[in-house]
Design a protein around this motif. Structure first.
Motif, PDB file in Angstrom:
ATOM      1  N   ALA B 222     -59.242 -11.821  26.795  1.00  0.00           N
ATOM      2  CA  ALA B 222     -60.250 -11.028  26.083  1.00  0.00           C
ATOM      3  C   ALA B 222     -59.680  -9.660  25.723  1.00  0.00           C
ATOM      4  CB  ALA B 222     -61.502 -10.869  26.936  1.00  0.00           C
ATOM      5  N   VAL B 223     -58.841  -9.093  26.600  1.00  0.00           N
ATOM      6  CA  VAL B 223     -58.215  -7.816  26.261  1.00  0.00           C
ATOM      7  C   VAL B 223     -57.291  -7.997  25.062  1.00  0.00           C
ATOM      8  CG1 VAL B 223     -56.664  -6.007  27.047  1.00  0.00           C
ATOM      9  CG2 VAL B 223     -58.373  -6.921  28.596  1.00  0.00           C
ATOM     10  N   LYS B 224     -56.500  -9.070  25.084  1.00  0.00           N
ATOM     11  CA  LYS B 224     -55.597  -9.327  23.951  1.00  0.00           C
ATOM     12  C   LYS B 224     -56.392  -9.522  22.665  1.00  0.00           C
ATOM     13  CE  LYS B 224     -51.583  -9.857  26.173  1.00  0.00           C
ATOM     14  NZ  LYS B 224     -50.577  -8.840  26.090  1.00  0.00           N
ATOM     15  N   ALA B 225     -57.581 -10.144  22.794  1.00  0.00           N
ATOM     16  CA  ALA B 225     -58.391 -10.403  21.603  1.00  0.00           C
ATOM     17  C   ALA B 225     -59.270  -9.218  21.247  1.00  0.00           C
ATOM     18  CB  ALA B 225     -59.253 -11.640  21.825  1.00  0.00           C
ATOM     19  N   ALA B 226     -59.289  -8.172  22.085  1.00  0.00           N
ATOM     20  CA  ALA B 226     -60.094  -6.986  21.827  1.00  0.00           C
ATOM     21  C   ALA B 226     -61.583  -7.288  21.773  1.00  0.00           C
ATOM     22  CB  ALA B 226     -59.657  -6.297  20.543  1.00  0.00           C
ATOM     23  N   LEU B 227     -62.057  -8.060  22.756  1.00  0.00           N
ATOM     24  CA  LEU B 227     -63.498  -8.263  22.882  1.00  0.00           C
ATOM     25  C   LEU B 227     -64.122  -6.981  23.437  1.00  0.00           C
ATOM     26  CD1 LEU B 227     -66.020 -10.140  23.010  1.00  0.00           C
ATOM     27  CD2 LEU B 227     -65.308 -10.782  25.300  1.00  0.00           C
ATOM     28  N   PHE B 228     -65.293  -6.581  22.890  1.00  0.00           N
ATOM     29  CA  PHE B 228     -66.041  -5.482  23.489  1.00  0.00           C
ATOM     30  C   PHE B 228     -66.291  -5.835  24.953  1.00  0.00           C
ATOM     31  CE2 PHE B 228     -70.005  -3.557  24.731  1.00  0.00           C
ATOM     32  CZ  PHE B 228     -69.851  -2.268  24.294  1.00  0.00           C
ATOM     33  N   PRO B 229     -66.169  -4.981  25.922  1.00  0.00           N
ATOM     34  CA  PRO B 229     -65.832  -3.559  25.915  1.00  0.00           C
ATOM     35  C   PRO B 229     -64.348  -3.249  26.166  1.00  0.00           C
ATOM     36  CG  PRO B 229     -66.655  -4.162  28.056  1.00  0.00           C
ATOM     37  CD  PRO B 229     -66.541  -5.426  27.266  1.00  0.00           C
ATOM     38  N   VAL B 230     -63.462  -4.217  26.008  1.00  0.00           N
ATOM     39  CA  VAL B 230     -62.043  -3.921  26.237  1.00  0.00           C
ATOM     40  C   VAL B 230     -61.312  -3.861  24.895  1.00  0.00           C
ATOM     41  CG1 VAL B 230     -61.695  -4.640  28.605  1.00  0.00           C
ATOM     42  CG2 VAL B 230     -61.814  -6.360  26.824  1.00  0.00           C
ATOM     43  N   ILE B 258     -57.804 -15.166  21.096  1.00  0.00           N
ATOM     44  CA  ILE B 258     -58.852 -16.190  20.945  1.00  0.00           C
ATOM     45  C   ILE B 258     -58.292 -17.558  21.319  1.00  0.00           C
ATOM     46  CG2 ILE B 258     -60.396 -17.299  19.291  1.00  0.00           C
ATOM     47  CD1 ILE B 258     -61.200 -14.545  19.279  1.00  0.00           C
ATOM     48  N   VAL B 259     -57.082 -17.840  20.829  1.00  0.00           N
ATOM     49  CA  VAL B 259     -56.469 -19.134  21.154  1.00  0.00           C
ATOM     50  C   VAL B 259     -56.287 -19.245  22.664  1.00  0.00           C
ATOM     51  CG1 VAL B 259     -54.369 -20.489  20.917  1.00  0.00           C
ATOM     52  CG2 VAL B 259     -55.370 -19.401  18.923  1.00  0.00           C
ATOM     53  N   GLY B 260     -55.892 -18.134  23.292  1.00  0.00           N
ATOM     54  CA  GLY B 260     -55.767 -18.133  24.744  1.00  0.00           C
ATOM     55  C   GLY B 260     -57.087 -18.496  25.402  1.00  0.00           C
ATOM     56  N   VAL B 261     -58.186 -17.938  24.880  1.00  0.00           N
ATOM     57  CA  VAL B 261     -59.500 -18.269  25.445  1.00  0.00           C
ATOM     58  C   VAL B 261     -59.798 -19.747  25.233  1.00  0.00           C
ATOM     59  CG1 VAL B 261     -61.964 -17.845  25.225  1.00  0.00           C
ATOM     60  CG2 VAL B 261     -60.384 -15.934  25.205  1.00  0.00           C
ATOM     61  N   PHE B 319     -66.393 -14.657  19.256  1.00  0.00           N
ATOM     62  CA  PHE B 319     -66.755 -14.887  20.654  1.00  0.00           C
ATOM     63  C   PHE B 319     -68.185 -15.392  20.787  1.00  0.00           C
ATOM     64  CE2 PHE B 319     -62.921 -12.637  22.012  1.00  0.00           C
ATOM     65  CZ  PHE B 319     -62.574 -13.428  23.088  1.00  0.00           C
ATOM     66  N   ILE B 320     -69.079 -14.945  19.906  1.00  0.00           N
ATOM     67  CA  ILE B 320     -70.439 -15.512  19.951  1.00  0.00           C
ATOM     68  C   ILE B 320     -70.344 -17.022  19.780  1.00  0.00           C
ATOM     69  CG2 ILE B 320     -72.668 -15.638  18.770  1.00  0.00           C
ATOM     70  CD1 ILE B 320     -72.357 -12.750  17.983  1.00  0.00           C
ATOM     71  N   GLY B 321     -69.555 -17.428  18.786  1.00  0.00           N
ATOM     72  CA  GLY B 321     -69.415 -18.858  18.514  1.00  0.00           C
ATOM     73  C   GLY B 321     -68.844 -19.611  19.704  1.00  0.00           C
ATOM     74  N   LEU B 322     -67.797 -19.041  20.314  1.00  0.00           N
ATOM     75  CA  LEU B 322     -67.169 -19.725  21.449  1.00  0.00           C
ATOM     76  C   LEU B 322     -68.129 -19.824  22.626  1.00  0.00           C
ATOM     77  CD1 LEU B 322     -63.570 -18.222  21.522  1.00  0.00           C
ATOM     78  CD2 LEU B 322     -64.319 -20.408  20.622  1.00  0.00           C
ATOM     79  N   SER B 331     -66.850 -24.882  16.169  1.00  0.00           N
ATOM     80  CA  SER B 331     -66.025 -25.122  14.986  1.00  0.00           C
ATOM     81  C   SER B 331     -66.191 -23.975  14.005  1.00  0.00           C
ATOM     82  CB  SER B 331     -66.325 -26.482  14.355  1.00  0.00           C
ATOM     83  OG  SER B 331     -67.696 -26.751  14.375  1.00  0.00           O
ATOM     84  N   GLY B 332     -67.395 -23.389  13.943  1.00  0.00           N
ATOM     85  CA  GLY B 332     -67.583 -22.210  13.101  1.00  0.00           C
ATOM     86  C   GLY B 332     -66.667 -21.081  13.534  1.00  0.00           C
ATOM     87  N   ALA B 333     -66.573 -20.870  14.861  1.00  0.00           N
ATOM     88  CA  ALA B 333     -65.721 -19.794  15.369  1.00  0.00           C
ATOM     89  C   ALA B 333     -64.271 -20.046  14.995  1.00  0.00           C
ATOM     90  CB  ALA B 333     -65.870 -19.686  16.884  1.00  0.00           C
TER      91      ALA B 333
END
Lengths: 236, 493, 95, 136
Positions: B222-230, B258-261, B319-322, B331-333
């Motif tokens: 998530a840090v690599k993907a820059a998800l809020f709050p990181v 994202i791929v990592g997630v 991330f909402i989609g995932l 699949s949308g995500a």
């Protein structure tokens, strides 16, 4: 100042909150040292049983690094080469290194000059015996790098950096990547797969030592390069 | 006749070795270095496309590196997630073409070959990360693209670039460590590093240490993907980097997170009870990121900062989609990850072309540039509208699917979030378009500017066309990722 | 020659955690906390070197001579030298 | 009693966690960039310590396998992983140090507080300049 204090308290709370689940989770892992833990019964058991014979190295760590998980090691060699590329791109190159104004004591100077060749020979020993003894390409490379760094402490970085031309330094640093890539591609005709080593023991031995030497020389040159770049970086 | 699967490791090795060779061969010849880098990226793209065709043709396939059984050696595999290597290679190729003139001004001549080497190595790391089926190998490739990304941010001349790169590095290294730690936990629990093997073993294991590994992997990626709050490292790093690097970072490097997630979800697909709470959290963090990122983008004056914050918003959507974990949302995500990559690289490249020609990066300063740089400005205007999710264009498909998924999962409030965020995006899009086309020039640099060279406007134009074409190809793309979206969640509905 | 050296390494069998290990681990923690508390960066770097060296002893005692060797050279050696070079250029006091 | 036994058998893991958190503390609370990198290195080595320990086996020899040696042997896989990890760590550290030197050259300090001050000063200067010129 107050804000900093508040930050520290907040961090302390955060870390304490992290500590509890971390410790709680870790003690539920299989206890280290037990022979029946999955870490020993699964893949490791296979390595120990037939790894030396299939991988061609009595030192299984070397076998895993150069044979079973060669792609990881290729990645490792690339990471350290990338680190040098990155440092060079950010800081300027070795030729900008300037001499350290404080000369070391004559004793240190003498001892390091005396030790230099012995360290180099030991490094070579570590590199080429990596398949039977602890050690191997990277460990020997680190020793080579350390020797160059020591020498540049007593002789001054620029003299050491200029001992080899800038062009040759780059090729030396890329040795690991290039040798590894070549051996990997040779695996296709020799073993049927990329990164494979041939089954024929003699040839496998030759390629293993070539890999070790490549990684060692490349690693040593890169580490020395990192030092040269950092030692002269802020004046470039 | 060589087996097809041999090309799988080559997909990663080609740009890696090509990158390593760049400073060796072309240290003092920037133009040749560029040509070389473009050639290597082209060949890589061809390999990636060929592998994709093979995947469509015959389903997923894998490669045993060195010929060892998967769990003893390293397994590479091509699946729908790995197919992201195609847009990755093509986008890097276009960024490299764009770099030709941009880098001549933005980077010291003596370091240009290093720049190209780092971009190629970044691509190699990404490709390897996408196709590997081994946990530790995932970490190694992640470090390759991360280290090159830190350095690429710092190649910019602005003083702030080094600080932004350092911040990125410290956070990135800490997140990599979380991933490595989790790899260690998984190894201690299962004794294997192969993703499939480990997933099977983890489904049967005790929840607590597995939860630790899941949390570590999820946080790290998530840090690599820059998800809020990181996300706080992202805006500075992406805004400070040279424009083609910003394009690669925003389009691809955060997507690797994202791929990592996705890989993490695959790994824990069998441990449903662990996944559920995490997924709920991810949905709401994504919603906050989508809203917050869009609002922050709205108040920026620097065009690249605006685009960087918009990346935070789009990562939020993905991330909402995932997190919703329904077939259509996932699949949308996945589709949105590709579409956003295309749109955002078009935007960063267009912004880069404008900065290159005028030296200005403030949106108010750029006003009136629409007449002076018609192709670039058109590309920017068009892709800004695509970014907001207007129907026939690329931003639409993914967001629509995610919204559908939200409705299916019984979260109508999320649809409201998506709509509001979309309106905000449209608002800053209109602000830029208004400045470009409907305001008189305020700066001499704008009034005297001319269209960027073809090596700059051509990639922008191609990406603009792609952002329309991908929008029209929404249905086939959804069908393509459908099976992957189903399989990632294992037993979930 | 390598044969006899190998035999020496084989004799380094690991025992279940004993007092020696506990002392080393305690020293590790002390070093880490010392680094956290000290304001003198050069001292921190030296302490980090000591920390790496203790870690290398732990690993040698845990049946990992390869890793121990690398850590001794990289952690206690090269990383520390790099830290010291940088600290000599940016000043050794932390504020 | 049982807790004490578990803690003792997992003492390596617990110490690794404690080191990891100490490193994280240094990384998060120190305002000095060099110190932050030292903290990062402590975190890294703690993870390596954890991974090496997973491969340890009681009564085991190092994974140097010769015919006729009955074992048991430590698992070679974690050792190989950590070797790779150490190389990655030194790469990241050296890049961080070079970036610190560049930050120092540009902002005159490696303390985050002081850098923030000089950034704020630069920002206001830039803004007032922009205010003057863009006021059309």
């Amino acid at each position: 100042m107050n804000r900093r204090r508040a930050g520290r308290i907040l961090t302390a709370v955060l870390i304490a909150a992290l500590a509890v689940p971390l410790m709680y989770g870790m003690v539920q892992l299989p206890a280290p040292g037990h022979a029946d833990a999955p870490a020993h019964t699964n893949v490791s058991a296979g390595y120990i049983e037939r790894g030396a014979e299939l991988g061609g190295s009595e030192n299984l760590v070397t076998g895993v690094l150069l044979n079973f998980r060669a792609l990881d090691t290729f990645g490792e060699v690339l990471v350290i080469f990338t680190a040098w590329l990155a440092v060079a791109a950010v800081a300027g190159t070795a030729s900008n290194a300037e001499r350290d104004p404080v000369p070391p004591s004559p004793v240190v100077d003498y001892v390091i000059r005396l030790l230099g060749p012995f360290i180099a020979i030991f490094a070579l020993f570590v590199i080429v015996n990596g398949h039977v003894l602890p050690g191997g390409g990277f460990q020997g490379g680190v020793l080579l790098g350390a020797m160059l760094i020591l020498l540049s402490l007593v002789m001054d970085a620029e003299t050491v950096a200029r001992a080899v031309s800038a062009r040759s330094w780059i090729w030396l640093r890329a040795t690991g990547v290039l040798v590894f890539a070549m051996v990997a591609v040779m695996g296709l005709p020799l073993a049927g797969y990329l990164f494979g080593l041939p089954d024929e023991p003699g040839l496998r031995q030759v390629l293993t030592v070539a890999l070790e030497l490549g990684i060692g020389i490349g690693g040593g040159a890169v580490l020395a390069g990192l030092f040269f770049a950092i030692a002269g970086a802020d004046r470039s | 006749m060589i087996e097809w699967s041999h090309w799988l490791p080559i997909l990663a090795m080609l740009p890696l070795v090509g990158g390593a060779l760049t400073p060796l061969l072309f240290r003092h010849r920037p133009a040749a270095a560029c040509f070389w880098a473009v050639s290597v990226a082209s060949v890589t793209s061809v390999v990636a496309i060929a592998l994709l065709l093979r995947l469509v043709d015959s389903g997923g396939f894998s490669y045993a590196v060195g010929g060892w059984l998967p769990q003893y050696g390293i397994e590479l595999r091509m699946d729908e997630v790995g197919a992201f290597a195609v847009p990755a290679s093509l986008l890097v190729l276009l960024s490299l073409v764009f770099s030709r003139h941009y880098v001549a001004r933005a980077v010291d001549a003596s370091r240009v070959s290093f720049y190209y080497a780092l971009v190629l190595i970044n691509l190699g790391g990404l490709n390897g990360f996408l196709v590997t089926g081994d946990l530790f190998n995932l970490f190694v490739f992640m470090e390759i693209f991360s280290v090159s990304a830190y350095a690429l941010v710092a190649t910019a001349r602005e003083p702030i670039a080094s600080l932004a790169a350092l911040k990125y590095l410290l956070l990135g290294a800490a997140s990599s460590l979380l991933v490595l730690f989790s790899v260690g936990v998984v190894f201690a629990m299962t004794g294997t590093l192969n993703l499939e093997d480990a997933a099977a073993a983890l489904a049967l294991s005790s929840p607590m240490p597995a939860g630790l590994a899941l949390a570590g992997l999820a946080t790290g990626f998530a840090v690599k993907a820059a998800l809020f709050p990181v996300h706080f490292w992202l805006p500075d790093a992406h805004a400070a980097a040279p424009a083609p690097v910003s394009a690669v970072l925003s389009a691809l490097v955060v997507k690797a997170g994202i791929v990592g997630v996705l890989r993490t979800l695959e790994l824990f697909g069998g441990a449903e009870s662990l996944l559920q709470p995490l997924l709920h959290l991810v949905v709401w963090l994504g919603a906050l990121g989508a809203l917050g990122g869009a609002l922050m983008a709205l108040v920026q004056r620097d065009i690249k900062l605006m685009l960087a914050y918009s990346t935070v918003a789009n990562i939020g959507y993905i991330f909402i989609g995932l997190g919703l974990a329904t077939a259509s949302a996932v699949s949308g995500a996945m589709v949105h990850a590709v579409n956003h990559a295309v749109i955002k690289s078009a935007l960063f490249l267009a912004a880069g072309a404008m900065i290159h020609r005028t030296g200005l990066r403030n949106i108010d300063d750029l006003r009136g540039l629409g007449r002076r740089m018609p192709v670039t400005a058109f590309g920017m205007a068009f892709t800004l509208i695509a970014l907001s999710g207007a129907p026939p264009m690329a931003g639409f498909t993914g967001k629509w699917q995610i919204a559908l998924g939200a409705l299916q999962a019984g979260h109508p409030s999320l649809v409201a979030v998506l709509v509001i965020a979309g309106i905000v995006v449209l608002a800053f899009g209109i602000r830029v378009i208004n400045a470009l086309y409907f305001r008189p020039p305020a700066r001499v640099a704008v009034a005297s500017a001319t269209e960027a060279p073809a090596s700059m406007w051509l990639p922008v134009l191609m990406l603009t066309i792609a952002s329309l074409a991908l929008g029209l190809a929404g249905t086939p793309m959804l069908e393509f990722v459908g099976p992957a979206a189903q399989s990632i969640y294992g037993t979930l509905p | 020659m390598t044969g006899s050296v190998t035999a020496k390494y084989r004799e380094m069998r690991v025992n279940a955690t004993d007092l020696f290990d506990l002392v080393l681990l305690a020293l590790l923690l002390t070093c880490a906390i010392g680094i956290a508390r000290l304001k003198d960066l050069a001292a921190c770097a030296i302490l980090f070197s000591a920390y790496s060296f203790i870690l290398c002893l732990v690993w040698a005692h845990r049946g990992a001579p390869d890793v121990a060797m690398t850590e001794a050279a990289v952690g206690a050696g090269i990383t520390t030298v790099l830290f010291l070079v940088v600290i000599s250029r940016v000043g050794r006091r932390e504020k | 009693m049982k807790i004490a036994a578990t803690a003792l058998s997992h003492v390596d893991y617990l110490v690794a966690v404690a080191l990891f958190l100490t490193g994280a503390w240094i990384l998060l609370t120190s305002g000095n960039l060099v110190k932050k990198v030292i903290g990062l290195n402590i975190m890294e080595t703690s993870v390596f310590a954890f991974i090496v320990t997973t491969g340890m086996i009681d009564g085991g020899a190092p994974p140097l396998v010769a015919p006729g040696d009955p074992g048991p042997f430590a698992s070679p896989l974690p050792h190989a992983l950590v070797l790779t990890g150490i190389v990655v760590a030194v790469s990241v550290t050296s890049l961080a140090l070079v970036l610190i030197l560049r930050v120092r050259a540009e902002f005159g300090s490696v303390e985050l507080d002081e850098i923030a001050l000089s950034l704020a000063a630069g920002d206001t200067a830039e803004q007032s300049e922009r205010h003057g010129s863009a006021d059309d």
